[in-house]
Design an enzyme around this catalytic site. Structure first.
Site: not given
Ligand code: PEP
Ligand code: MG
Length: 542
Positions: A188, A329, A427, A451, A498
């Protein structure tokens, strides 16, 4: 000059001084205090000490740089003794029973925003000063010594690793680049660097004596040059200018449609983690917010955010977007996104563990607080809600029951709300495989490829050793993406992506051909993606 190679997680060139980040530094925690009078006294003592420090700096500057330049320290002293400033800090401590550091930091933020919004140029210029004195005061309160790198100089942050909760709390206007020893391409922190549009390198073996040195970070090549030669500096400055020029050219696409050569329109939305990302969203002309990672609200503090606090944030995002779609979300905490106050057990496999919707469906008090805040904010714009980490139809049905309870409670309390679109993130491989069934339950799908890749390829997205195997456009993922789009459409849903893969310009045409209706990316990818869409064809050639 020392040259060190790492792996780039975001492009760009940064030139500036290095600041080695010690974990926990620069982070102001919000804490409850029992004895507010003692806390106020602590603030007053710290303020007196800060005023004294500034007096010493004034005297020193007077002899070294003259009266005109020294005067700034007198201005800072006056700010610290300003009655409105003092009253705001004391009110926060007394009325909200919060710690002095937090009261000073938030008063500093508020006053700084107030100055920044004034018409008068002189007053506008005071925004940085009030922030500066507040930071000095926080440093005195936390017992941290004088800053080595001077006042407001932006720096290249170098650290062993950065947790999302730390990165989110850094003052972004002061960060030129991130360099870490650990961390993975898909972490992240890497996502945040993309969001902030600054170069970021991982896997860099740095030395403590880099602290304070001038450096160049080349996010195109993954290289850092410490104490660069004149030739390297000149060359990198030239590339930096060329990049800025490219960005300026893309600005011509603002206000243009996201339409393919064969006439298909698509939504290009932005991913955000915080209200402070909204400036970039507007600047890059996003058509809406496709993913608001609401868990960052929970990560930047050490107590649960209240319904009212969350409501204010969601309302502000909805209002700022002026009627454009905002997809919130719900809480996706757990795995790499940890907040101590959730008291989550240590797990063998946190990514496969107690996280996201699993926590929300278990601790429904937390979930309902968030849902109530979102529904209340729905009156101020066009909000949609989506749920992370879904694996079954039963989960979605249970979510809908809880939503109904929240709506009934709001109705009973005569609190206005609007009905909003409900969607889920796809995901997990389970959700992809039953997307035909899930489509009957919701209004939209948004594919979280980050994910989905981790779970489909059995690759921990946090493990840098596996970065070379983490392949979000693996044929297995591409087949799933096609299947999800087809099943979604058959079930009457609109479908989007996304995850980070949505920004891959080499796949844009393929996503369009699969029928995706929306791509949601970091704000800085919106205009390059618009350019790509306008050069693409959505129909499969005969
Ligand atoms: C993903 O898993 O692609 C997503 C957009 O959520 P995050 O990256 O916050 O887990
Ligand atoms: Mg995710």
């Amino acid at each position: 000059m020392k040259i060190q190679q790492g792996k780039s997680v975001y492009k760009g060139i940064a030139i500036g001084k290095i600041s080695i980040y010690q974990n926990g530094q620069q982070v102001v925690k919000r804490r409850h205090v029992d004895d507010v009078e003692a806390e106020i006294k602590r603030f007053e003592d710290a303020r007196d000490l800060a005023v004294e420090q500034l007096g010493n700096l004034y005297e020193k500057a007077l002899t070294e740089v003259g009266e005109a330049n020294a005067a700034i320290f007198e201005v800072h002293q006056m700010m610290l003794e300003d009655l409105d400033y003092e009253e705001s800090i004391i009110n926060i401590i007394r009325n909200q029973e919060l710690n002095a550091e937090y009261a000073v930091a938030s008063t500093g933020e508020n006053f700084s925003e107030m100055f920044a919004s004034m018409d008068d140029d002189y007053m506008k210029g005071r925004a940085a000063d009030v922030k500066d004195v507040s930071e000095r005061l926080v440093r005195v309160l936390s017992g941290v010594g004088e800053e080595r790198l001077g006042t407001d100089e932006p720096v290249i942050i170098v650290a062993d690793d950065l947790a999302p909760s730390e990165t989110i709390q850094l003052d972004k206007s002061k960060v030129l680049a991130f360099i870490t020893r650990h961390g993975s391409v898909n972490s992240h922190t890497a996502i945040l660097a993309r969001m902030m549009n600054i170069p970021a390198l991982i896997g860099v073996d740095f030395e403590q004596d880099w602290d304070g040195a001038l450096a160049v970070v080349d996010g195109f090549q993954g290289t850092v040059y410490v104490e660069p030669t004149k030739e390297v500096l000149e060359e990198k400055r030239r590339i930096q200018e060329e990049e800025k020029e490219k960005e300026r050219l893309l600005q011509n696409l603002k206000g243009e449609e996201n339409i393919t050569l064969d006439g298909r329109k698509i939504n290009l939305f932005a991913n955000i983690g915080n209200v402070s990302d909204l400036g970039a969203v507007l600047q890059n002309d996003a058509g809406g917010i496709g993913l608001f990672r609401s868990e960052f609200l929970y990560l930047e503090r050490d107590t649960y955010p209240t319904e009212e606090e969350q409501f204010q944030v969601y309302k502000r995002v909805a209002e700022t977007m002026g009627g454009k779609k905002v997809i919130i979300r719900t809480l996706d905490i757990g795995a790499d996104k940890q907040a101590d106050y959730f008291n989550l057990d240590k797990e063998e496999n946190p990514a496969l563990g107690y996280r996201a919707i699993r926590i929300c469906l278990d601790r429904t008090d937390i979930f309902k607080t968030q849902l109530r805040a979102i529904y209340r904010a729905s009156m101020f714009g066009t909000i949609s809600i989506m749920f992370p980490m879904i694996i079954s139809v039963e989960e979605v049905r249970r979510i809908k029951e809880i939503i109904q309870e929240v709506k009934d409670e709001l109705k009973q309390a005569q609190v206005p709300y609007k009905d909003v679109e409900i969607g889920i993130m796809i995901e997990t491989p389970a959700a992809a495989m039953i997307s035909d069934l899930l489509a009957k339950e919701v209004d939209f799908f948004s594919v979280g490829t980050n994910d989905l890749t981790q779970y489909t390829l059995a690759i921990d997205r946090q493990n840098p050793k596996l970065d070379h195997l983490y392949e979000p456009d693996h044929p297995a993922i591409m087949r799933m993406l096609k299947m999800i789009a087809d099943n979604g459409h058959k079930g009457g849903c609109w479908v989007g992506i996304c995850g980070e893969l949505a920004a891959n310009l080499e796949l844009t045409e393929e996503f369009l051909k699969m029928g995706y209706d929306e791509l949601s990316v970091s704000p800085t990818f919106i205009l390059p993606l618009r350019q790509k869409v306008r050069e693409s064809k959505a129909l499969i050639d005969a």
